[in-house]
Design a protein around this motif. Sequence first.
Motif, PDB file in Angstrom:
ATOM      1  N   PHE A  31       0.842  -1.205   0.000  1.00  0.00           N
ATOM      2  CA  PHE A  31       0.000   0.000   0.000  1.00  0.00           C
ATOM      3  C   PHE A  31       0.875   1.252   0.000  1.00  0.00           C
ATOM      4  O   PHE A  31       0.627   2.201  -0.758  1.00  0.00           O
ATOM      5  CB  PHE A  31      -0.933   0.001   1.208  1.00  0.00           C
ATOM      6  N   LEU A  32       1.903   1.273   0.868  1.00  0.00           N
ATOM      7  CA  LEU A  32       2.808   2.422   0.900  1.00  0.00           C
ATOM      8  C   LEU A  32       3.520   2.591  -0.437  1.00  0.00           C
ATOM      9  O   LEU A  32       3.664   3.710  -0.938  1.00  0.00           O
ATOM     10  CB  LEU A  32       3.841   2.255   2.012  1.00  0.00           C
ATOM     11  N   LEU A  33       3.953   1.480  -1.013  1.00  0.00           N
ATOM     12  CA  LEU A  33       4.685   1.544  -2.275  1.00  0.00           C
ATOM     13  C   LEU A  33       3.814   2.136  -3.379  1.00  0.00           C
ATOM     14  O   LEU A  33       4.316   2.865  -4.250  1.00  0.00           O
ATOM     15  CB  LEU A  33       5.160   0.148  -2.675  1.00  0.00           C
ATOM     16  N   SER A  34       2.536   1.861  -3.341  1.00  0.00           N
ATOM     17  CA  SER A  34       1.623   2.326  -4.386  1.00  0.00           C
ATOM     18  C   SER A  34       1.103   3.737  -4.134  1.00  0.00           C
ATOM     19  O   SER A  34       0.748   4.441  -5.088  1.00  0.00           O
ATOM     20  CB  SER A  34       0.431   1.369  -4.507  1.00  0.00           C
ATOM     21  N   ASN A  35       1.066   4.156  -2.860  1.00  0.00           N
ATOM     22  CA  ASN A  35       0.358   5.399  -2.543  1.00  0.00           C
ATOM     23  C   ASN A  35       1.211   6.485  -1.894  1.00  0.00           C
ATOM     24  O   ASN A  35       0.854   7.669  -1.984  1.00  0.00           O
ATOM     25  CB  ASN A  35      -0.833   5.089  -1.628  1.00  0.00           C
ATOM     26  N   LEU A  36       2.275   6.114  -1.215  1.00  0.00           N
ATOM     27  CA  LEU A  36       3.081   7.123  -0.534  1.00  0.00           C
ATOM     28  C   LEU A  36       3.952   7.848  -1.551  1.00  0.00           C
ATOM     29  O   LEU A  36       4.705   7.206  -2.292  1.00  0.00           O
ATOM     30  CB  LEU A  36       3.954   6.455   0.538  1.00  0.00           C
ATOM     31  N   PRO A  37       3.872   9.175  -1.641  1.00  0.00           N
ATOM     32  CA  PRO A  37       4.646   9.914  -2.652  1.00  0.00           C
ATOM     33  C   PRO A  37       6.138   9.609  -2.589  1.00  0.00           C
ATOM     34  O   PRO A  37       6.737   9.609  -1.510  1.00  0.00           O
ATOM     35  CB  PRO A  37       4.367  11.382  -2.302  1.00  0.00           C
ATOM     36  N   LEU A  38       6.705   9.307  -3.739  1.00  0.00           N
ATOM     37  CA  LEU A  38       8.149   9.074  -3.935  1.00  0.00           C
ATOM     38  C   LEU A  38       8.670   7.782  -3.312  1.00  0.00           C
ATOM     39  O   LEU A  38       9.819   7.402  -3.560  1.00  0.00           O
ATOM     40  CB  LEU A  38       8.982  10.248  -3.394  1.00  0.00           C
TER      41      LEU A  38
END
Length: 758
Positions: A402-409
Motif C-alpha cells: 500500500f505504501l509503495l503504491s500510494n506514498l509519494p516518492l
Amino acid sequence: MNNWIKQSLPHFLAILIFLLVSVLFCKPVLEGKVLNQHDTGISGWKGSAQNALEIKEETGSLPLWSTSVFSGMPNYQIALEGKSALPVDLNKVMGLWLPKPMNFFFIACVCFYILCVVLRFHPVIGIFGALAFAYSTYNPLIISGGHETKMMAIAYMPMLLAGLLLIYAKRYWIGLAVATLGAMFELMANHPQISYYFFFIAGALTIAYLVKWIKEKDFKHIGISFGLSAVAALIGLGCYALAFTSTKEYAEYTMRGGKSLEITGNEVKKANTTGLDASYAFQYSMSTTEPLVMLMPKAVGGSTSSPLPEDSKVTEKLVEAGVPEMQASQFLSQMQLPIYWGGMLGEWGYSGGPAYIGAIIFILAIIGFVVVRSPVKWALLVVTILSVLMAWGRFFPGFNEFLLSNLPLYNKFRAPSMALIVANLTMPLMAVITVYTLCFAKDAKEILKINFKKILYTLGGITLLLALLYIGQSYSSGFDEQVMQMQLDQAGNDTLNRAIVEGMKADRQSMFGGQVMRSILFMIIVLGVLYAYLKNIIKPVMVVALLAVVTLIDLWAVDKKYFSDDQYIAKDELQVAEATPSPIDQQILKDKDPHFRVYDVQGLNNNSVSYFHRSVRGYHPAKLRIYQDIIERYFSGMPNEQILNALDVRYIINADQQGQQQLIPNPNAYGAAWFVKAVKPVANEVAELQAIGRTNLRDTAIVQQSLLKQNGNLSADSSSTISLTKYTNDEIEYIANTPTGALLYLVKYITQQDGKPL
C-alpha cells in the motif's frame, strides 16, 4: 567573561570526549592507513568513476557522460562536481578537518549533542546520547562498506531536527540559522532516501506540536514556525539544486522511474508502472523478529558472511544421522553455512551486520514510552513503530505494498531495512528524554519513585515477550529451502539435508536464548543504577556517566566485530592494488582501438571491469530503464550473441571449471557504428525488444512503425561507409559516406546538449 568560560567548559569537554573517542575508534588512521571500503574500491564507486577522474586530471573538469558502465550513462550520476560560494568546506569545519572515517563519528556526535543542548539537557546527558547515536552499529557498518553519503545524511539529521525544535520553541532567529545550516548539510549529503526518512520524524514531531498550538490557539506562532521552516527548507534546496534537478530529470528515464515492459524469462509484456517493482523494492526486507537486533545484536545471527561456528549443532545432528564425527566437522567447514537467518538471504540480498543501538538505549527508550508524559513521546513512538513496519518490507506485504503504491516518492527507493534508521535516531532521543525525566527534571526523584513499579512491569513485559519468542518461534529461514534442495546423498535421500536444517535451527535457538539472557543482564544494570539513585547512593550525573560508559563499551565491542582494525590497509598498498591491472586486463589494454567494450559474464553488480575498460555491465542503483530491459531479457542467462556484437563487445571474460578467469576474444563485434541494409518495422516496444535478439543486427535495423511514419522508409545502400575519427566521453565524431542516405546504427546513446538521453 569568567561566567562565559564556566558555561562553555562542559561543551568544550564534550567536544574533547567526542574527539578522543573517534580517534581511538579509528586508531589505524594515525598509522597512515586507510579504510578498505568494498563499495568504494574498484568493484564499487571508484571502478565506475575512474575513467571520469582520469579525464578530469587531463582537462580540469569531469565529463557529463561515462562510457565505462552499462555501455554508457550520465556521469553526473556517478561523479558530480560543483563550486561553492563559501571560502571553506563546512563539512571539514564540522569535522575539525579530521581524516576519514574519524570525521563521520565526530560529526554525528556533535550534531546529536547540539540537539540535546537545544532540549536544555545536562551536558552529561548530551554526551551519553551523542556517543550512543554516533556509534550505533549501523553507522560503522555502512562506513566500512563505503556508503559515506548515507553516513553524512544520518549524522546531520539531529542538527536539522534541533533547528526545527528551536523554531517551535519560539527561538526564531537562532532556530532559522540552525535549521538552514542543518537543511543544507542534510540535503547536500546527497542521499535522498535518508532525508526522506528524516521527514517522517520531523513530520510526526510537527504534528505533535501543532496539536498543542491549536489547543492553545497560538495561530500566529503556527504561521511564523511554518514560514521559517519553509525558508530553511528552500535555502537548503537551493544549495542542493544542482544535484537535485539533474537527478530529478534523470530519474524519469531510469528503472526508478517505472517501466513500460514486463519481462519474465523470454516473455515480454506491455506494462505501465511509475516506480520500482515490488520484488526489487522489497529486497533487503527484515524478517518479523529481525528488528530486535536493536536490542540483541545476534537476534538473527549477525552477518551473512559469518559462518556457523565449529561447535555448531549441525555436526551433532549429522553424527546422529550416521556421518562420522570427523567427516561431519569437515563437511560443516566446507559448506560455510551462514550464521545469519534473517530476511536478507540469497536472492533477497545480504546483511553486513545488525542495526544495534545498544541494549541500554533500547531499554531506556521503552521505559520512556511508558513513563514519560509528553506529546513528543507519542510522536516518537508512532514514527518508531512505523519504521519497524516499513523495515519488514515483503514480510508485511499488505501494508508495505500500500505504501509503495500510494506514498509519494516511496516507490523510488529500495531496501526497506534502511527505514530502521528512523528508530536509530528516535530511540536514542527517547532514551535521553527518559534519563532527563527520571534524573534531572523538576521532582525527578519523585517521578522515578512513583513510576518505579511501572518500570519493573515494563522490564518484566520485555522479558516475557522475549521468552515467548524464544519458546514459540520456528527458527526457520529462507536458506533452509536451499539446503533442502541440495543433493547431498547419492541415493537421493534427504536425511542429511534434514539433519543440517535441524542443526541450524538448534543453533539459532541457542543463540537467541543467549541474547535473551544478555538483554536481561542489561535490564538488571539499568534497574540497579536507577535503584541506587532512588536510594541516594549515587548522584544523577553518576547515573548518566555509568550508563554512558557501559553503553559505549557495549557498542564498541559489537562494532569492532564488523569494523575491525584489520579492515585498514596502508594507503600505498591500496593504491597499488587498485591501479594494478590483472593479466587479463593487461591483455585487453594492448588493444589500442578507441572503441570497444568488455563483457564480464560474472560481473553483475561489480564495477571492477569499468576501472580499466568500457563495460557493458556493472553496478549503479539507477540504471537507464531501456538498458535494464536489455539486461533482464538478454543477460539473465547465456548472453545473446547479436546483442553483444551490436554493443561492440570485443572481449568476453569468463571463468573455467576451476574458477580461473579466461579471456575470450569476439572478432564478430560490429564496431562503433555501421550502416544497415534493411529496416524491419515492428508494432511496439514489446516487439522491438523481442526482435533485436532474433535479428541479424549487422544488416537489419529494428524500428517501431510510428517512427518510420515520421521519418519515411529509409533505403539501404551497400556503398555507404562510416568511420570513427574522434571519441571522448562527451563528443564523438564520424566521417560518413552515403550517396542516397541510409539508416545508421550507433552503439552509444545519442544525447542532446543537456545530456538527456533520447
